[in-house]
Design an enzyme around this catalytic site. Structure first.
Site, PDB file in Angstrom:
ATOM      1  N   ASP A  34       0.830  -1.203   0.000  1.00 19.27           N
ATOM      2  CA  ASP A  34       0.000   0.000   0.000  1.00 19.27           C
ATOM      3  C   ASP A  34       0.865   1.254   0.000  1.00 19.27           C
ATOM      4  O   ASP A  34       0.563   2.243  -0.669  1.00 19.27           O
ATOM      5  CB  ASP A  34      -0.888   0.031   1.252  1.00 19.27           C
ATOM      6  CG  ASP A  34      -1.918  -1.075   1.223  1.00 19.27           C
ATOM      7  OD1 ASP A  34      -1.877  -1.881   0.265  1.00 19.27           O
ATOM      8  OD2 ASP A  34      -2.736  -1.135   2.152  1.00 19.27           O
ATOM      9  N   LEU A  84     -35.577 -10.853  -7.990  1.00 17.82           N
ATOM     10  CA  LEU A  84     -35.485 -12.315  -8.022  1.00 17.82           C
ATOM     11  C   LEU A  84     -36.627 -12.941  -7.239  1.00 17.82           C
ATOM     12  O   LEU A  84     -37.068 -12.374  -6.239  1.00 17.82           O
ATOM     13  CB  LEU A  84     -34.181 -12.770  -7.365  1.00 17.82           C
ATOM     14  CG  LEU A  84     -32.873 -12.481  -8.088  1.00 17.82           C
ATOM     15  CD1 LEU A  84     -31.702 -12.730  -7.163  1.00 17.82           C
ATOM     16  CD2 LEU A  84     -32.765 -13.345  -9.338  1.00 17.82           C
ATOM     17  N   GLU A 119     -24.191 -18.104  -6.580  1.00 17.50           N
ATOM     18  CA  GLU A 119     -23.514 -16.892  -6.102  1.00 17.50           C
ATOM     19  C   GLU A 119     -24.057 -16.495  -4.730  1.00 17.50           C
ATOM     20  O   GLU A 119     -25.222 -16.738  -4.434  1.00 17.50           O
ATOM     21  CB  GLU A 119     -23.780 -15.737  -7.102  1.00 17.50           C
ATOM     22  CG  GLU A 119     -23.417 -16.105  -8.529  1.00 17.50           C
ATOM     23  CD  GLU A 119     -23.942 -15.107  -9.577  1.00 17.50           C
ATOM     24  OE1 GLU A 119     -24.435 -14.021  -9.185  1.00 17.50           O
ATOM     25  OE2 GLU A 119     -23.857 -15.437 -10.771  1.00 17.50           O
ATOM     26  N   LYS A 121     -25.837 -14.124  -2.194  1.00 22.28           N
ATOM     27  CA  LYS A 121     -26.749 -13.001  -2.390  1.00 22.28           C
ATOM     28  C   LYS A 121     -26.308 -11.885  -1.452  1.00 22.28           C
ATOM     29  O   LYS A 121     -26.528 -11.943  -0.239  1.00 22.28           O
ATOM     30  CB  LYS A 121     -28.195 -13.410  -2.102  1.00 22.28           C
ATOM     31  CG  LYS A 121     -29.167 -12.294  -2.418  1.00 22.28           C
ATOM     32  CD  LYS A 121     -30.599 -12.799  -2.416  1.00 22.28           C
ATOM     33  CE  LYS A 121     -31.576 -11.738  -2.880  1.00 22.28           C
ATOM     34  NZ  LYS A 121     -31.587 -10.539  -2.061  1.00 22.28           N
ATOM     35  N   ASP A 123     -25.978  -8.511   0.537  1.00 23.10           N
ATOM     36  CA  ASP A 123     -27.000  -7.680   1.150  1.00 23.10           C
ATOM     37  C   ASP A 123     -26.549  -6.219   1.149  1.00 23.10           C
ATOM     38  O   ASP A 123     -26.020  -5.709   2.121  1.00 23.10           O
ATOM     39  CB  ASP A 123     -27.236  -8.166   2.585  1.00 23.10           C
ATOM     40  CG  ASP A 123     -28.579  -7.711   3.107  1.00 23.10           C
ATOM     41  OD1 ASP A 123     -29.339  -7.102   2.328  1.00 23.10           O
ATOM     42  OD2 ASP A 123     -28.858  -7.970   4.284  1.00 23.10           O
ATOM     43  N   TYR A 231     -22.524  -8.647 -10.725  1.00 23.49           N
ATOM     44  CA  TYR A 231     -23.137  -9.969 -10.875  1.00 23.49           C
ATOM     45  C   TYR A 231     -23.895 -10.174 -12.183  1.00 23.49           C
ATOM     46  O   TYR A 231     -24.370 -11.261 -12.457  1.00 23.49           O
ATOM     47  CB  TYR A 231     -24.013 -10.333  -9.676  1.00 23.49           C
ATOM     48  CG  TYR A 231     -25.081  -9.319  -9.299  1.00 23.49           C
ATOM     49  CD1 TYR A 231     -26.096  -8.981 -10.169  1.00 23.49           C
ATOM     50  CD2 TYR A 231     -25.050  -8.724  -8.044  1.00 23.49           C
ATOM     51  CE1 TYR A 231     -27.069  -8.066  -9.814  1.00 23.49           C
ATOM     52  CE2 TYR A 231     -26.019  -7.806  -7.666  1.00 23.49           C
ATOM     53  CZ  TYR A 231     -27.026  -7.478  -8.567  1.00 23.49           C
ATOM     54  OH  TYR A 231     -27.969  -6.568  -8.212  1.00 23.49           O
ATOM     55  N   LYS A 296     -28.464 -19.183 -10.834  1.00 24.44           N
ATOM     56  CA  LYS A 296     -28.863 -18.717 -12.163  1.00 24.44           C
ATOM     57  C   LYS A 296     -28.521 -19.811 -13.169  1.00 24.44           C
ATOM     58  O   LYS A 296     -27.390 -20.315 -13.149  1.00 24.44           O
ATOM     59  CB  LYS A 296     -28.080 -17.450 -12.538  1.00 24.44           C
ATOM     60  CG  LYS A 296     -28.238 -16.319 -11.541  1.00 24.44           C
ATOM     61  CD  LYS A 296     -27.266 -15.182 -11.815  1.00 24.44           C
ATOM     62  CE  LYS A 296     -27.413 -14.111 -10.740  1.00 24.44           C
ATOM     63  NZ  LYS A 296     -26.359 -13.087 -10.826  1.00 24.44           N
ATOM     64  N   LYS A 320     -33.062 -18.031   0.269  1.00 25.11           N
ATOM     65  CA  LYS A 320     -32.809 -17.155   1.419  1.00 25.11           C
ATOM     66  C   LYS A 320     -32.404 -17.937   2.664  1.00 25.11           C
ATOM     67  O   LYS A 320     -32.904 -19.030   2.905  1.00 25.11           O
ATOM     68  CB  LYS A 320     -34.080 -16.349   1.737  1.00 25.11           C
ATOM     69  CG  LYS A 320     -34.457 -15.337   0.660  1.00 25.11           C
ATOM     70  CD  LYS A 320     -33.478 -14.204   0.655  1.00 25.11           C
ATOM     71  CE  LYS A 320     -34.027 -12.860   0.270  1.00 25.11           C
ATOM     72  NZ  LYS A 320     -35.207 -12.351   0.828  1.00 25.11           N
ATOM     73  N   CYS A 414     -19.523   5.405  37.291  1.00 21.46           N
ATOM     74  CA  CYS A 414     -19.020   4.204  36.615  1.00 21.46           C
ATOM     75  C   CYS A 414     -19.415   2.973  37.430  1.00 21.46           C
ATOM     76  O   CYS A 414     -19.151   2.918  38.637  1.00 21.46           O
ATOM     77  CB  CYS A 414     -17.503   4.275  36.472  1.00 21.46           C
ATOM     78  SG  CYS A 414     -16.789   2.749  35.846  1.00 21.46           S
ATOM     79  N   CYS A 417     -15.834   1.422  38.749  1.00 20.50           N
ATOM     80  CA  CYS A 417     -14.920   2.099  39.681  1.00 20.50           C
ATOM     81  C   CYS A 417     -15.578   3.273  40.404  1.00 20.50           C
ATOM     82  O   CYS A 417     -14.928   3.964  41.185  1.00 20.50           O
ATOM     83  CB  CYS A 417     -13.669   2.569  38.950  1.00 20.50           C
ATOM     84  SG  CYS A 417     -13.952   3.997  37.898  1.00 20.50           S
ATOM     85  N   CYS A 432     -16.161   7.058  31.411  1.00 26.86           N
ATOM     86  CA  CYS A 432     -15.552   7.021  32.729  1.00 26.86           C
ATOM     87  C   CYS A 432     -14.136   7.569  32.558  1.00 26.86           C
ATOM     88  O   CYS A 432     -13.368   7.059  31.754  1.00 26.86           O
ATOM     89  CB  CYS A 432     -15.503   5.582  33.238  1.00 26.86           C
ATOM     90  SG  CYS A 432     -14.350   5.387  34.611  1.00 26.86           S
ATOM     91  N   CYS A 438      -9.486   2.340  36.479  1.00 24.85           N
ATOM     92  CA  CYS A 438     -10.789   1.655  36.438  1.00 24.85           C
ATOM     93  C   CYS A 438     -10.515   0.233  35.938  1.00 24.85           C
ATOM     94  O   CYS A 438      -9.956   0.043  34.857  1.00 24.85           O
ATOM     95  CB  CYS A 438     -11.733   2.393  35.485  1.00 24.85           C
ATOM     96  SG  CYS A 438     -13.227   1.480  35.077  1.00 24.85           S
TER      97      CYS A 438
HETATM   98  S1  IVH Z   1     -29.073 -11.073 -10.049  1.00 23.55           S
HETATM   99  C1  IVH Z   1     -32.035 -10.904 -13.109  1.00 23.55           C
HETATM  100  N1  IVH Z   1     -27.184 -11.786  -8.361  1.00 23.55           N
HETATM  101  O1  IVH Z   1     -30.862  -9.293  -5.050  1.00 23.55           O
HETATM  102  C2  IVH Z   1     -31.376 -11.050 -11.835  1.00 23.55           C
HETATM  103  N2  IVH Z   1     -28.844 -10.254  -7.601  1.00 23.55           N
HETATM  104  O2  IVH Z   1     -33.994  -9.589  -5.407  1.00 23.55           O
HETATM  105  C3  IVH Z   1     -31.065  -9.787 -11.192  1.00 23.55           C
HETATM  106  N3  IVH Z   1     -28.522  -9.463  -5.326  1.00 23.55           N
HETATM  107  O3  IVH Z   1     -31.896  -6.290  -6.366  1.00 23.55           O
HETATM  108  C4  IVH Z   1     -30.345  -9.890  -9.933  1.00 23.55           C
HETATM  109  N4  IVH Z   1     -26.677 -10.588  -4.925  1.00 23.55           N
HETATM  110  O4  IVH Z   1     -29.562  -6.333  -5.512  1.00 23.55           O
HETATM  111  C5  IVH Z   1     -28.298 -11.043  -8.540  1.00 23.55           C
HETATM  112  N5  IVH Z   1     -25.433 -12.458  -7.008  1.00 23.55           N
HETATM  113  C6  IVH Z   1     -26.541 -11.728  -7.184  1.00 23.55           C
HETATM  114  C7  IVH Z   1     -27.069 -10.900  -6.181  1.00 23.55           C
HETATM  115  C8  IVH Z   1     -28.242 -10.180  -6.430  1.00 23.55           C
HETATM  116  C9  IVH Z   1     -27.562  -9.726  -4.442  1.00 23.55           C
HETATM  117  C10 IVH Z   1     -29.677  -8.572  -5.069  1.00 23.55           C
HETATM  118  C11 IVH Z   1     -29.861  -7.533  -6.116  1.00 23.55           C
HETATM  119  C12 IVH Z   1     -31.313  -7.538  -6.494  1.00 23.55           C
HETATM  120  C13 IVH Z   1     -31.909  -8.478  -5.509  1.00 23.55           C
HETATM  121  C14 IVH Z   1     -32.908  -9.354  -6.207  1.00 23.55           C
END
Ligand code: IVH
Length: 674
Positions: A34, A84, A119, A121, A123, A231, A296, A320, A414, A417, A432, A438
């Site tokens: 870095d 999805l 993949e 998912k 968040d 993705y 997919k 999920k 505290c 202490c 504190c 402490c």
């Molecule tokens: S594909 C046609 N791949 O999940 C497919 N979505 O409910 C479009 N997300 O809004 C989405 N990881 O933000 C895809 N590996 C992944 C994902 C992913 C997270 C989220 C995405 C989307 C939501 C779908």
């Protein structure tokens, strides 16, 4: 002054920096340290200062726009951003795969061994990034799927997103879709910072990512630790012929975009189920929040056949994970005292299983938060495990509040202490002020002091620290170095052998580096990076202790707040005393030499020496490795980065080979030193 750089050299330097960023962010195989990257970046800045007319939008220096926006403008997506469908169980996964197989068979295709791109998912927040002729020109949030908001300026601040695509095979137009997330370590660091600067603390990394992208001032977004994983793709012009989705991902990765390393092509329903299990098992250890996995259909021709239902594809689904939220009852509210004296209210809960983990405590953050949520003893509350380890109380179920509850009052003394608590100006937390006198702060300070990134005292775990303090054997970090085997062995549940191991670990820790020593002192706001900056620039402890705020602020990445914390810390006589005692106990480190180009090539790498060395003595090899930033340990484990093997290396070499750890020789170390 005219620069000695030509415009071509400037372009090359720019390209070099982009290439290093690609190796760092996308391949996860940095080619330089870095510090070296920073040097090149500074050089680029200097050239640009001399030749402002050379600067183009794709320069890494142009990531952060000067002016905040007045508002976000709307952008219509050229191709809609889909969502999805979901499955929540093994049975629903079976249905999903059977449905697809049937549809493909009806279309005359064999669905025998259906491959899926599996993949995680992520968040975070879905975004679409548009490149024209290789340049990033626009980025938008998903919005309602057809129209989103223009967040180009914010997206450009994310270091891992290339401003220019790599190579010269990119199409005229390319829309990349993916997720912006805030990695968990960055989230924890950010919230900690926010707490002490009276900025908004985010409830979870997803909210933090969303909030950061919705900043009108890109300068603020630039300070948030965001990451991006691609993705899928939207518009590509001219059309590119691919056979598989996994090929598309490999292609966008080759163009310089980060693609998640956990993605895998799996076979059939069984492959999907195995992936779900495996990612679920890794979930807690990942550095980003995920809420499931996505399957997919890999073959694009099949995706075309399967098509869509309203807003979601038939060829993909999200599997999920069970929700990580649950309700339970607050049995009590305690306050905890942190290392720097911060007072955190903690809810003691009726045990509840949240996403597979038994939760009995949850943080209530600070006084403002507890008042805002009005959490009371007796309340039924929602508890969430927000990805990182500490669960939190999300909100109260008011309908279930018993009649006789009282609002919670923060203590004014505290709990450990009994010192009077203070609220410092500009801070949201109560503190504190007693410092090491402490016991709570003493315990936390010693845990930090002994931690892996600090003095790295093997054999000194949290429980033992508490025992040592409670028994009165340790009243300051320096006391660790005066422990005797007899005294340690006299502690409850302490065997002779463990006592010996601890003393050995303490003895070993005496030889360290200046940076580790500074870090271990636990100065507020001084983490690993700042400690390293102080060590590398000021080179010795005396100068660090004597520096004033102004000169500290001249150092990279040290601002007014951090500089003030450092000078305040060293001005306290008790702190000076602890440092003097530690040095007197024999803590030492090799002199910090000029950071040569390769000085920090092995920062934080863990190296094990084994076998008979011929070029270096063992002690010298160890010293050189430490000067390069490495940590030298004695046993090979999954945490080891390199095994440096000499002649007749035995079991450590075998173990390294089993664990697939790179084995290097003395020539490698010589090359590093050169
Ligand atoms: S594909 C046609 N791949 O999940 C497919 N979505 O409910 C479009 N997300 O809004 C989405 N990881 O933000 C895809 N590996 C992944 C994902 C992913 C997270 C989220 C995405 C989307 C939501 C779908």
């Amino acid at each position: 002054m005219s620069s000695q750089f030509s415009r071509t050299e400037y372009q090359q330097l720019k390209q070099q920096l982009n290439e290093h960023a690609y190796h760092y962010y996308v391949l996860d195989e940095p080619q330089i340290a870095d510090a070296q990257y920073d040097q090149l970046y500074q050089q680029l800045l200097r050239i640009e200062q001399q030749h402002p007319d050379w600067v183009t939008q794709d320069s890494p220096t142009q990531r952060v726009a000067d002016q905040p926006l007045a508002k976000f403008t709307q952008i219509k997506h050229a191709q809609p951003m889909l969502s999805l469908g979901n499955v929540f169980s093994a049975e629903e996964l079976t249905d999903f795969v059977q449905r697809i197989s049937k549809l493909l068979e009806q279309a005359g295709e064999s669905s025998n061994s259906l491959s899926f791109s599996a993949e995680p998912k992520l968040d975070g927040l879905a975004v679409s990034i548009r490149y024209e002729h290789g340049h990033l020109i626009q980025a938008a949030t998903r919005g309602d799927g057809s129209t989103g908001e223009d967040i180009t300026a914010n997206i450009k601040t994310i270091q891992s997103i290339p401003l220019v695509l790599r190579g010269d095979t990119y199409p005229d137009v390319l829309e990349v879709r993916g997720e912006v997330v805030m990695p968990r370590d960055g989230f924890a660091r950010y919230n900690q910072w926010a707490l002490s600067h009276d900025e908004k603390v985010f409830a979870n990394p997803r909210n933090a990512a969303a909030g950061s992208l919705r900043q009108l001032d890109p300068k603020k977004t630039a300070q948030r630790p965001l990451a991006f994983y691609a993705y899928s793709v939207g518009v590509i012009e001219p059309r590119h012929e691919f056979e598989l989705h996994s090929e598309v991902l490999a292609w966008i990765k080759s163009l310089g975009l980060p693609v998640n390393h956990l993605n895998q092509v799996v076979q059939g329903e069984q492959g999907c189920a195995k992936f779900y299990q495996s990612i679920g098992d890794q979930r807690a250890t990942l550095n980003f929040d995920i809420d499931g996995v996505v399957y997919k259909v890999d073959k694009l021709q099949y995706q075309d056949i399967l098509g869509f239902v309203t807003k979601a594809p038939r060829w993909a689904t999200a599997h999920k994970f069970p929700a990580e939220e649950a309700t339970t009852v607050v049995e009590n509210i305690d306050v905890q005292v942190g290392r720097t004296g911060s007072i955190t209210p903690v809810a003691r809960l009726q045990a509840v299983n949240v996403g597979g983990v038994n939760v009995t405590n949850a943080t209530l953050h600070n006084e403002d938060e507890i008042r805002r949520k009005d959490v009371r003893v007796g309340d039924t509350v929602f508890v969430r495990r927000a990805g990182d380890v500490i669960p939190e109380v999300v909100k109260v179920v008011l309908a279930k509040r018993p009649a006789d509850t009282q609002p919670f009052m923060m203590p004014d003394h505290c709990p450990v202490c009994d010192s009077v608590l203070l609220k410092l100006e500009g801070e949201a937390v109560l503190r504190c002020p007693a410092g090491l006198s402490c016991d709570a702060q003493l315990k936390e300070s010693i845990k930090h002091f002994a931690s892996r990134k600090g003095m790295d005292i093997e054999g000194l775990g949290d429980k033992l620290v508490e025992q040592l303090v409670d028994s009165g054997l340790v009243n300051s970090p320096a006391d660790l170095y005066h422990l005797s085997e007899v005294k340690v062995a006299g502690l409850a549940r302490m065997a002779q052998k463990s006592a010996q191991n601890l003393l050995f670990g303490i003895e070993q820790s005496k030889t360290t580096t200046l940076a580790r020593f500074i870090y271990s002192l636990g100065i507020r706001e001084v983490g690993e990076a700042t400690a390293l900056t102080l060590a590398n620039h000021l080179k010795n402890l005396t100068d660090i202790m004597a520096s004033d705020q102004e000169s500290l602020q001249q150092l990279p990445d040290i601002g007014a707040v951090v500089a003030a914390r450092i000078t305040q810390y060293f001005a306290v006589p008790e702190n000076q005393q602890v440092i003097a005692e530690l040095l007197a106990a024999g803590i030492n480190w090799p002199a910090v030499t000029e950071p040569s180009a390769g000085a920090l090539l092995l920062v934080d790498k863990v190296v094990v020496l084994t076998g008979k060395l011929s070029v270096f003595t063992r002690a010298d090899a160890k010293k050189h490795l430490q000067q390069l930033g490495a940590k030298v340990t004695s046993s090979v484990s999954a945490k080891t980065d390199y095994v440096l093997a000499g002649e007749n290396a035995g079991s450590k070499l075998t173990k390294a080979q089993e664990l697939n750890i790179p084995v290097v020789d003395e020539a490698w170390l010589q090359a590093m030193l050169n």
